[in-house]
Design a protein around this motif. Structure first.
Motif, PDB file in Angstrom:
ATOM      1  N   TRP A  97      -4.769 -10.599   4.855  1.00 21.04           N
ATOM      2  CA  TRP A  97      -6.069 -10.083   5.269  1.00 21.04           C
ATOM      3  C   TRP A  97      -7.119 -10.302   4.180  1.00 21.04           C
ATOM      4  O   TRP A  97      -8.247 -10.725   4.449  1.00 21.04           O
ATOM      5  N   GLU A  98      -6.752 -10.039   2.928  1.00 15.54           N
ATOM      6  CA  GLU A  98      -7.677 -10.214   1.816  1.00 15.54           C
ATOM      7  C   GLU A  98      -8.130 -11.665   1.679  1.00 15.54           C
ATOM      8  O   GLU A  98      -9.248 -11.939   1.227  1.00 15.54           O
ATOM      9  N   TYR A 111      -5.415  -5.568  12.583  1.00 13.07           N
ATOM     10  CA  TYR A 111      -5.654  -6.916  12.074  1.00 13.07           C
ATOM     11  C   TYR A 111      -5.775  -7.928  13.217  1.00 13.07           C
ATOM     12  O   TYR A 111      -6.666  -8.790  13.211  1.00 13.07           O
ATOM     13  N   GLU A 128       3.884  -4.861   5.088  1.00 14.90           N
ATOM     14  CA  GLU A 128       2.499  -4.419   4.922  1.00 14.90           C
ATOM     15  C   GLU A 128       1.847  -5.078   3.715  1.00 14.90           C
ATOM     16  O   GLU A 128       0.682  -5.502   3.782  1.00 14.90           O
ATOM     17  N   LYS A 164      -1.535  -0.827  11.830  1.00 20.43           N
ATOM     18  CA  LYS A 164      -2.282  -1.757  10.986  1.00 20.43           C
ATOM     19  C   LYS A 164      -2.235  -3.169  11.559  1.00 20.43           C
ATOM     20  O   LYS A 164      -3.266  -3.864  11.580  1.00 20.43           O
ATOM     21  N   ASP A 172      -1.436  -7.379   4.068  1.00 19.20           N
ATOM     22  CA  ASP A 172      -2.667  -7.079   3.333  1.00 19.20           C
ATOM     23  C   ASP A 172      -3.113  -8.272   2.497  1.00 19.20           C
ATOM     24  O   ASP A 172      -4.314  -8.552   2.382  1.00 19.20           O
ATOM     25  N   ILE A 175      -7.479  -0.405   4.843  1.00 17.85           N
ATOM     26  CA  ILE A 175      -7.806  -1.811   5.039  1.00 17.85           C
ATOM     27  C   ILE A 175      -8.439  -2.356   3.759  1.00 17.85           C
ATOM     28  O   ILE A 175      -9.529  -1.920   3.372  1.00 17.85           O
ATOM     29  N   GLN A 179       0.842  -1.192   0.000  1.00 14.54           N
ATOM     30  CA  GLN A 179       0.000   0.000   0.000  1.00 14.54           C
ATOM     31  C   GLN A 179       0.876   1.240   0.000  1.00 14.54           C
ATOM     32  O   GLN A 179       1.989   1.237   0.522  1.00 14.54           O
TER      33      GLN A 179
END
Length: 281
Positions: free
Chosen positions: A129-130, A172, A122, A168, A126, A59, A30
């Motif tokens: 998380w996705e 999470y 990061e 972040k 991410d 996010i 990001q």
């Protein structure tokens, strides 16, 4: 999509997982927010010292359901995570040594700033998380948080990228432990009161990483300059007014490192519980 096998919530297990190497491109990081430091990162720009700073929190959206166990999507996810962590560990090892081999290929050179390490961590966080797949993402996030904690002292103190990434990771972890987004309270895919996404052993490990990270970070923070400490006392006594030193814009945020995680966990878990650590690195 076929139903996803659920783990028995009464079983607290961190069984070893081996990842397959799958040739797939890693997730892109990001964009980072600017920094204001005496020794800024390579992406840094000035930030007004008079404006309190809060990290921007981007996010990404999650899948609607976790990937199916044993599916091609799961194998690809494990492969992407394995390659990303291997790459981060390789570049961080070279950063600790302070040199690259003469034949180092592009993309595997050593990190030269915490900003570069934060970008890779990061991007991988991410991607996890996705995926909306707790059986993989929780262990992966614990590993990434551990890499960051161990790597802080490798670099000059650079609060902006460091605090933004820690904010972040805090988000999470707290979302996975609660099974919902902290702000909107929307449930995470696969979460239910009878199916916790994070085991008790994992919670103990997360708390340990959070506490050590806070300690290491505060130890790195710059103190008063030596010229200020040696200022002549007589001259100071003659001042009619005493001006309180201006607090850096990031100082308030530094006091909140892993705040949500530590507030939620409190004294939960047995600190002597070691369990079977399932680190990917």
């Amino acid at each position: 999509m076929p139903p996803v096998p659920r783990e028995d919530p009464t079983v607290d297990s961190d069984s070893d997982v081996e990842f397959e190497d799958v040739p797939i491109q890693p997730s892109q990081p990001q964009p980072k927010i600017p920094s204001s430091l005496d020794q800024p990162s390579e992406h840094a720009e000035s930030v007004s010292a008079n404006i309190p700073w809060t990290p921007e929190l981007h996010i990404p959206e999650q899948r609607e359901t976790p990937v199916a166990s044993g599916s091609d999507a799961e194998r690809q996810l494990r492969g992407r995570l394995s390659m990303a962590i291997d790459r981060i560990n390789t570049r961080q090892m070279k950063a600790r040594i302070g040199m690259d081999a003469t034949n180092t290929q592009a993309g595997l050179t050593r990190y030269t700033s915490i900003q570069q390490l934060a970008d890779d961590i990061e991007g991988t966080a991410d991607m996890l998380w996705e995926s909306a797949t707790p059986s993989i993402q929780v262990e992966g996030l614990i590993t990434l948080a551990g890499i960051l904690e161990r790597s802080l002292k490798t670099y000059n103190f650079d609060p902006i990228p460091t605090l933004a990434l820690l904010n972040k990771l805090d988000y999470y972890f707290i979302a996975l432990m609660q099974g919902e987004h902290p702000a909107s309270h929307h449930k995470l895919p696969g979460a239910s009161p009878h199916h916790p996404l994070v085991t008790q052993t994992q919670k103990v490990r997360i708390r340990s990483i959070a506490e050590i990270t806070r300690t290491n970070l505060f130890a790195m923070m710059p103190g008063p300059r030596e010229d200020e400490m040696n200022e002549d006392d007589d001259d100071a006594d003659q001042k009619d007014d005493w001006d309180e030193p201006e607090m850096p814009v990031w100082m308030m945020q530094a006091s909140k490192v892993y705040e949500r995680v530590l507030m939620l966990l409190g004294d939960q878990g047995d600190p002597n519980e070691t369990g079977g650590f399932n680190e990917f690195d």
